[in-house]
Design an enzyme around this catalytic site. Structure first.
Site, PDB file in Angstrom:
ATOM      1  N   CYS A  52      -6.593   5.837  11.053  1.00  0.00           N
ATOM      2  CA  CYS A  52      -6.461   4.897   9.929  1.00  0.00           C
ATOM      3  C   CYS A  52      -7.794   4.620   9.241  1.00  0.00           C
ATOM      4  O   CYS A  52      -7.833   4.282   8.069  1.00  0.00           O
ATOM      5  CB  CYS A  52      -5.849   3.588  10.406  1.00  0.00           C
ATOM      6  SG  CYS A  52      -4.285   3.847  11.225  1.00  0.00           S
ATOM      7  N   HIS A  75      -6.562  -0.913   4.309  1.00  0.00           N
ATOM      8  CA  HIS A  75      -5.663   0.100   4.867  1.00  0.00           C
ATOM      9  C   HIS A  75      -4.283  -0.530   5.002  1.00  0.00           C
ATOM     10  O   HIS A  75      -4.155  -1.664   5.461  1.00  0.00           O
ATOM     11  CB  HIS A  75      -6.200   0.557   6.227  1.00  0.00           C
ATOM     12  CG  HIS A  75      -5.170   1.230   7.063  1.00  0.00           C
ATOM     13  ND1 HIS A  75      -4.462   2.320   6.611  1.00  0.00           N
ATOM     14  CD2 HIS A  75      -4.712   0.961   8.316  1.00  0.00           C
ATOM     15  CE1 HIS A  75      -3.609   2.690   7.552  1.00  0.00           C
ATOM     16  NE2 HIS A  75      -3.741   1.885   8.583  1.00  0.00           N
ATOM     17  N   ASN A 121       2.859   3.218   6.161  1.00  0.00           N
ATOM     18  CA  ASN A 121       1.472   3.426   6.573  1.00  0.00           C
ATOM     19  C   ASN A 121       1.178   4.921   6.508  1.00  0.00           C
ATOM     20  O   ASN A 121       1.769   5.708   7.247  1.00  0.00           O
ATOM     21  CB  ASN A 121       1.311   2.884   8.010  1.00  0.00           C
ATOM     22  CG  ASN A 121      -0.091   3.048   8.562  1.00  0.00           C
ATOM     23  OD1 ASN A 121      -0.885   3.816   8.041  1.00  0.00           O
ATOM     24  ND2 ASN A 121      -0.383   2.339   9.629  1.00  0.00           N
TER      25      ASN A 121
END
Ligand code: UT7
Length: 349
Positions: free
Chosen positions: A114, A276, A306
């Site tokens: 991430c 993020h 995501n």
């Protein structure tokens, strides 16, 4: 030393939309559960057997290159961040390079999940600042849907992740106090297995014990993937969601504060925050902590889920296209995820 700037940005998301209702047809989940806990309504899935992590990266890169006003031939280094590469090796960077006719220049793959894009941007920033490269292509791309567990066992992970790609061109600038002001990178491997894709791998049970994997006796048998690992379907990412959540809400504000302090700024100076896209609840927590208004925080997890290394450049690209990132704005990027790794970047646009 030179300063570096983002000279062009682009993103690509696959056409196929998968809603929470679609997922509820293949596993025990619900639109209500997913929305409430994550904010996600739908995500995109790449076209199997045709699109890949690198092909999506190419699509995003083409736009970033065009918007930077350069051609493929001007790019002098490639940095590709992903946790879902086309091949285990070689990396997605060389596959993108082949498709974009950029043979000869260096291609580096970044494996920081991430936080991958922030790490990649930071590396590009250092190369440009030192004068080593002048047009670094930085890509974040993921094809998560190629390897998720769509049974109920994998639901805590599978409903969260989506596919897509984002890219930027990093160039030097002579304009004082413009461009990338600073980047801040952190990791704590103590938590490596809290969010991890463990098998296949060379670990051989060294950290987690050998019994559960059924390794063969012979010294010359492969231990990458055993019959037992395969039979147990222990070949998917796993996550302790609450542990990740707890650490994320601590580290996001911390690493943003670090960036602000380094530049003698405060959260009141931030024009736009691009976090993020891990979970809408995490972003809302960070927003509150920093005292930012709704229009100062970019959230698109509702549409894309995501997308790990792609999430920051996709969100930044969309915000830029919508006119939300303007000349002179103080833009803050921040990420947290598997590793654990986390990082931030402050940019004067
Ligand atoms: O990019 C960085 C990586 N990831 C993150 O930042 C994720 C951070 N963590 C999270 O976002 C949240 O922890 C999740 C959204 C993953 C999970 O939310 P939670 O509130 O922490 O749920 P939980 O894992 O504690 O599970 C609560 C219940 C469990 O059932 P029981 O044991 O209470 O009966 C789960 O089995 O929800 C169940 N559950 C689901 N139910 C319906 C887990 N996933 C699902 C699902 N649909 N998809």
């Amino acid at each position: 030393m030179k300063q570096s700037k983002i000279a062009g940005i682009g993103h690509y998301v696959p056409k196929k939309i998968v809603t929470n209702h679609d997922l509820a047809e293949v596993m025990d989940t619900s639109d209500e559960w997913i929305r409430e806990r994550t904010g996600i309504i739908e995500r995109r899935y790449a076209e199997r057997h045709k699109e890949t992590t690198s092909t999506m990266g190419v699509e995003a890169a083409k736009i970033a290159i065009e918007r930077a006003g350069i051609t493929n031939k001007d790019v002098d280094f490639i940095i590709f961040a992903t946790l879902s590469p086309d091949y285990y090796f070689p990396g997605a960077g060389v596959l993108l390079q082949r498709q974009m006719d950029m043979a000869g220049i260096g291609a580096l793959d970044i494996r920081n999940q991430c936080s991958g894009f922030i790490y990649a941007l930071s590396v590009a920033d250092q190369f440009v600042k030192t004068g080593m490269y002048k047009n670094v292509l930085v890509v974040g791309s993921e094809f998560h849907s190629s390897g998720l567990d769509f049974s109920t066992k994998g639901r805590n992970i599978s409903v969260i992740f989506g596919d897509g790609a984002g890219a930027v061109i990093v160039q030097p600038t002579d304009v004082k106090n413009k461009g990338i002001l600073s980047t801040h990178l952190h990791a704590d491997g103590e938590y490596a297995e809290k969010l991890a894709f463990i098998n296949p791998g060379s670990h051989g049970g060294a950290f987690l014990g050998t019994e559960q994997y059924g390794y063969p006796e012979g010294d010359f048998d492969s231990i990458w993937l055993t019959d037992k690992i395969w039979a147990d379907k222990d070949i998917y990412p796993n996550m302790e969601g609450q542990a990740v959540f707890k650490m994320a809400v601590q580290k996001f504000p911390e690493v943003i504060a670090e960036a602000l302090s380094k530049n003698k700024l405060t959260s009141a100076d931030i024009d736009i925050l691009v976090p993020h896209q891990a979970n809408l609840r995490i972003s809302q927590f960070v927003q509150k902590k920093l005292g930012l208004k709704d229009d100062q925080v970019v959230n698109n997890i509702q549409k894309y889920g995501n997308t790990t290394a792609a999430s920051v450049p996709i969100a930044l690209s969309e915000a830029w296209e919508a006119g939300r990132v303007k000349d002179g704005d103080l833009v803050c990027l921040a990420a947290f995820g598997s590793g654990f790794t986390w990082g931030s970047a402050l940019i004067r646009w």
